[in-house]
Design a protein around this motif. Sequence first.
Motif, short mmCIF file in Angstrom:
data_model
loop_
_atom_site.label_atom_id
_atom_site.label_comp_id
_atom_site.label_asym_id
_atom_site.label_seq_id
_atom_site.Cartn_x
_atom_site.Cartn_y
_atom_site.Cartn_z
N ALA A 2 17.08 29.43 -0.26
CA ALA A 2 17.51 29.70 1.11
C ALA A 2 16.61 30.75 1.75
N LEU A 3 16.29 31.79 0.97
CA LEU A 3 15.44 32.86 1.48
C LEU A 3 14.06 32.31 1.86
N MET A 4 13.52 31.40 1.00
CA MET A 4 12.21 30.84 1.29
C MET A 4 12.25 29.92 2.51
N ASN A 5 13.34 29.13 2.63
CA ASN A 5 13.47 28.30 3.82
C ASN A 5 13.41 29.16 5.07
N LEU A 6 14.13 30.29 5.04
CA LEU A 6 14.19 31.15 6.22
C LEU A 6 12.86 31.82 6.47
N VAL A 7 12.27 32.37 5.39
CA VAL A 7 11.04 33.15 5.55
C VAL A 7 9.89 32.26 6.01
N PHE A 8 9.78 31.07 5.40
CA PHE A 8 8.62 30.24 5.70
C PHE A 8 8.83 29.32 6.90
N VAL A 9 10.08 28.93 7.18
CA VAL A 9 10.30 27.99 8.27
C VAL A 9 10.82 28.69 9.52
N ALA A 10 11.77 29.62 9.35
CA ALA A 10 12.41 30.19 10.54
C ALA A 10 11.70 31.43 11.09
N PHE A 11 11.22 32.30 10.20
CA PHE A 11 10.61 33.54 10.73
C PHE A 11 9.15 33.72 10.33
N PRO A 12 8.32 32.67 10.34
CA PRO A 12 6.95 32.91 9.86
C PRO A 12 6.21 33.95 10.70
N ASP A 13 6.55 34.06 11.98
CA ASP A 13 5.83 35.02 12.83
C ASP A 13 6.54 36.36 12.92
N ARG A 14 7.57 36.54 12.12
CA ARG A 14 8.31 37.80 12.16
C ARG A 14 8.16 38.56 10.86
N PHE A 35 10.47 40.91 -9.38
CA PHE A 35 9.17 40.25 -9.56
C PHE A 35 9.07 39.01 -8.66
N MET A 36 10.19 38.27 -8.55
CA MET A 36 10.14 37.04 -7.76
C MET A 36 10.09 37.34 -6.26
N LEU A 37 10.63 38.51 -5.86
CA LEU A 37 10.57 38.87 -4.45
C LEU A 37 9.17 39.32 -4.06
N ALA A 38 8.40 39.82 -5.05
CA ALA A 38 7.09 40.42 -4.74
C ALA A 38 6.19 39.47 -3.94
N PRO A 39 6.04 38.18 -4.33
CA PRO A 39 5.15 37.33 -3.52
C PRO A 39 5.64 37.16 -2.09
N LEU A 40 6.98 37.25 -1.88
CA LEU A 40 7.48 37.06 -0.51
C LEU A 40 7.12 38.22 0.40
N THR A 41 6.69 39.37 -0.19
CA THR A 41 6.30 40.49 0.67
C THR A 41 4.95 40.23 1.33
N VAL A 42 4.22 39.22 0.85
CA VAL A 42 2.94 38.89 1.51
C VAL A 42 3.02 37.49 2.13
N ALA A 43 4.26 36.97 2.28
CA ALA A 43 4.43 35.59 2.74
C ALA A 43 3.89 35.37 4.15
N GLY A 44 3.84 36.45 4.95
CA GLY A 44 3.40 36.27 6.32
C GLY A 44 1.89 36.30 6.48
N LEU A 53 4.34 30.95 -1.73
CA LEU A 53 5.39 29.94 -1.87
C LEU A 53 5.35 29.32 -3.26
N SER A 54 4.15 28.85 -3.69
CA SER A 54 4.13 28.14 -4.97
C SER A 54 4.34 29.11 -6.11
N THR A 55 3.94 30.39 -5.96
CA THR A 55 4.22 31.38 -7.01
C THR A 55 5.71 31.55 -7.21
N THR A 56 6.44 31.71 -6.08
CA THR A 56 7.88 31.92 -6.22
C THR A 56 8.55 30.70 -6.82
N VAL A 57 8.14 29.49 -6.39
CA VAL A 57 8.75 28.28 -6.94
C VAL A 57 8.45 28.16 -8.44
N ASN A 58 7.18 28.42 -8.83
CA ASN A 58 6.82 28.40 -10.25
C ASN A 58 7.65 29.38 -11.04
#
Lengths: 506, 100
Positions: free
Chosen positions: A272-284, A327-336, A345-350
């Motif tokens: 859910a977090l990835m859906n939001l981060v990558f689809v809903a708020f990519p520019d935020r 550790f899994m949240l760490a890649p999302l800190t550079v998602a933007g 994205l693929s790191t977190t899924v892996n």
Amino acid sequence: MLDLLAQLPQATFDRPPIDWHALAPELVLLGFGVLVTLVDIVFLERGRAMVSALAGVGLLATVVPLLTLWNEVDTASPRVLFDGAYVVDRYSLVMKIVFVLVGYVVILLSTNYIAEGDYWESEYYGLLLSSIMGMVVMASARDLISIFVALELLSIPAYLLAAWRKRDPRGNEAGIKYYLMGVFASAVMLYGMSLLYGVTGSTLLTDIAVAVADAPQFDAAIALGIVFVVVGFAFKISAVPFHHWAPDTYEGAPTPVAGFLAVASKAAGFVALMNLVFVAFPDRHDVYQPLIWVMAVLSMTVGNLLALRQTNMVRLLAYSGVAQTGFMLAPLTVAGDPGVSDLALSTTVNYLAIYAAMNLGAFAVVIALARKTGSAEIDDLKGAFQYAPGLTVAMTVFLFSLAGIPPIGGWFAKFNVFRSLAGAETTWAYILAVIVAVNSVIALYYYASVARKMWADEAPDGNLAPVHVPPSLVAALAITVAVTLVFGFFPGTVGDFTDVSLLASP
Amino acid sequence: MDDSVAYLILAAVVFSIGAVGLMVRRNPLVMFMCVELMLNAVNLTFVSFGDDLGDLGGQLSVFFVLVVAAAEVVVGLAIIVAIMRRRPRATADDLSALRG
């Protein structure tokens, strides 16, 4: 309001076209969930022997349409349903397969545990299937309302599963803590969603992405909405400071359910977090990146420091799970960062897939050894090598994988975290990479100390009778060991299956 | 617009009362009622935004929230009843067998 209602009669209703193939996995799962419940109602006690097998078959049957879809949905053409509220692409298919297989392993873990305890069995499997159904829906949800409904579909059965030992006060406590924390988190998340809806005028994630990108005048409301939604899911993934329920709930719940919550429920929160981060708020990313950065640092540090003090294996796995969340949240800190968002994205899924295998495996060994020792205290695991060498070797594989020692699966997951952090080339990402490295060393200490006790110490009571491990547990262990090792030796297996730009396109 | 701002402020106040209540009250049933306050504040926000935007989506969301909240109530009350049967007058502080 009246104006709105007055428009209604003029609007003609067209049944939206439904892509039945894209919905087939959900329908199969729903069918088996209903069947399990009906078997319970019709056959009562006589159905006991049937239900767990039926639920297992249902989950394996769900894999079939997922695989046929995998062939049809190539990377360039996702299947879009309901005006973009439900999207089946490779990312969602990978996650669905993970959820369904995790569910299957949890059923293997539960079969003997639930049958031998004083529980009513049939409802257990019906609830488990509906919770997995919620996770499968979550992987495709691209609308605030469908995300909310999926979240509740997966959470509400999980509250009941956590409180399954209803005659045991610890089971009650596990249930009520999980329940109150869970509904509080949903309420916070919903308030965030209502703010986002009010600012953007839509509940569709792709519309929200456009609106939040060019509506600076609503900055405060957008920021508040994003923060509330992210915090709502932080409870689900047990990130610090929203982790208090996790150790108590895992300890009080039946151990297979603890494994389910630690792996599947957490993965669903991340999806859910990835859906939001990558689809809903990519520019935020200016709003969510600092928030996730702080949660990642706190989760790994606090989780590891508390894990050092644990004397119970289930609680240790709970706190190690909190640290792994970091550790899994760490890649999302550079998602933007456009350069590394695909990799993030693929790191977190892996990481989620590998974490699912190694953590469920560790729970499987705890369940197997508890059949002899009757407890999950770490001191009761001492000397396990003398009477259960196979289980000890398996546990060592899982613990070293969780610690990230090459060439076992967890190493590859952690290596990718470093790769995406280094790729971002920002000061904050470098600082985070250093913190990840320090925490990996701390984590190695408590994982290795459990392994050392199992290999080197004497069994506390001198009882060296071998453990009887039922076939279903052997199967669960074989699957999790195999997956953990395959990910380590052949890291390309779940490599590049999608990229963010496709995820974001409706 | 002014009307809807008043409703939004009311919703924010109700939401805060619920959130604070959940943290300070110790009776599981009262904590549970506080969650319901928060959910209803969400509904009020959805409705007033929907009215403001002239969009049915807000009103529609409320149905989903209401139905799901009803399902949550069933599960929550079941767990609370299971606790109260064993230990009448339990508060959240009594539920501390698990700690560490």
